[in-house]
Design a protein around this motif. Structure first.
Motif, mmCIF file in Angstrom:
data_model
loop_
_atom_site.group_PDB
_atom_site.id
_atom_site.type_symbol
_atom_site.label_atom_id
_atom_site.label_comp_id
_atom_site.label_asym_id
_atom_site.label_seq_id
_atom_site.Cartn_x
_atom_site.Cartn_y
_atom_site.Cartn_z
ATOM 1 N N LEU A 56 0.820 -1.208 0.006
ATOM 2 C CA LEU A 56 0.116 0.016 0.033
ATOM 3 C C LEU A 56 0.935 1.230 0.052
ATOM 4 O O LEU A 56 1.908 1.391 0.790
ATOM 5 N N VAL A 90 0.392 5.563 0.389
ATOM 6 C CA VAL A 90 -0.743 6.526 0.438
ATOM 7 C C VAL A 90 0.346 7.880 0.363
ATOM 8 O O VAL A 90 1.414 7.782 0.412
ATOM 9 N N ASP A 135 -0.373 -2.500 4.416
ATOM 10 C CA ASP A 135 -1.733 -2.295 4.245
ATOM 11 C C ASP A 135 -2.380 -1.035 4.795
ATOM 12 O O ASP A 135 -1.688 -0.378 5.451
ATOM 13 N N LEU A 136 -3.648 -0.937 5.017
ATOM 14 C CA LEU A 136 -4.448 -0.038 5.346
ATOM 15 C C LEU A 136 -4.256 0.158 6.938
ATOM 16 O O LEU A 136 -4.207 1.262 7.821
ATOM 17 N N GLU A 167 -4.534 10.571 1.293
ATOM 18 C CA GLU A 167 -5.255 10.366 -0.155
ATOM 19 C C GLU A 167 -4.693 8.731 -0.306
ATOM 20 O O GLU A 167 -3.579 8.402 -0.115
ATOM 21 N N ILE A 168 -5.552 8.010 -0.624
ATOM 22 C CA ILE A 168 -5.317 6.607 -0.940
ATOM 23 C C ILE A 168 -5.719 6.185 -2.345
ATOM 24 O O ILE A 168 -6.788 6.618 -2.935
ATOM 25 N N PRO A 169 -4.566 5.902 -3.357
ATOM 26 C CA PRO A 169 -4.823 5.869 -4.666
ATOM 27 C C PRO A 169 -5.401 4.346 -4.904
ATOM 28 O O PRO A 169 -5.194 3.459 -4.273
ATOM 29 N N LEU A 170 -6.246 4.330 -5.974
ATOM 30 C CA LEU A 170 -7.169 3.400 -6.348
ATOM 31 C C LEU A 170 -6.246 2.376 -7.203
ATOM 32 O O LEU A 170 -6.452 1.114 -7.234
ATOM 33 N N GLN A 171 -5.547 2.996 -8.234
ATOM 34 C CA GLN A 171 -4.573 2.308 -9.192
ATOM 35 C C GLN A 171 -3.281 3.061 -9.729
ATOM 36 O O GLN A 171 -3.487 4.301 -9.694
ATOM 37 N N THR A 172 -2.327 2.383 -9.572
ATOM 38 C CA THR A 172 -1.247 3.108 -10.012
ATOM 39 C C THR A 172 -1.096 3.077 -11.666
ATOM 40 O O THR A 172 -1.039 2.007 -12.210
#
Length: 152
Positions: free
Chosen positions: A63, A65, A112-113, A136-141
């Motif tokens: 993960l 962030v 992880d979160l 901010e948590i990205p959904l996809q690189t």
């Protein structure tokens, strides 16, 4: 820096482990002049260091962030206290001093979160100079590279 130096840099950015003989062949030089050019680029500080880039998922760091940081004050003492504290946090892999809305922008890598939540509570939030943290948590690189765009 000429076009040959730039080509050497482009190639080394994609494979820093490349042997000098292979590099020389790719840039159409004999090994000795190629090695001299690389050494000069190192001596000039253009090439800072060589590293191994790791796959974060393979080492249980899946993960990434981003955290925007606002400090209580922007005076030198407050900023330096924050900067000093961040230096000792391995999870923070990038820290940028910002102009604009927030004071700092961090890239943080954890398992992880839950690991991030623990990091924020037990480490990040204990920095007394911080007023506010927005994560901010990205959904996809979509794109991630370490290669710099070298002019051709």
């Amino acid at each position: 820096m000429d076009q040959l130096d730039k080509r050497i840099l482009q190639i080394l950015q994609h494979n820093g482990k490349l042997q000098n003989n292979e590099l020389a062949q790719l840039v159409s030089l004999s090994p000795s002049p190629c090695l001299r050019r690389v050494k000069q680029l190192e001596d000039d500080g253009v090439i800072e260091k060589y590293v191994a880039l790791l796959n974060p998922q393979k080492i249980n760091l899946g993960l990434t962030v981003f955290a925007r940081i606002w400090l209580k004050e922007q005076d030198e003492k407050t900023v330096n206290a924050f900067v000093d504290a961040i230096q000792d946090m391995d999870e923070v892999v990038e820290c940028q001093l910002m102009a604009g809305d927030c004071d700092f922008f961090l890239r943080i890598v954890v398992a992880d979160l839950d690991a991030y939540r623990k990091f924020q509570i037990h480490r990040l939030n204990r920095i007394t100079s911080i007023q506010n943290v927005k994560t901010e948590i990205p959904l996809q690189t979509i794109k991630h590279t370490t290669a710099l765009p070298i002019e051709k």
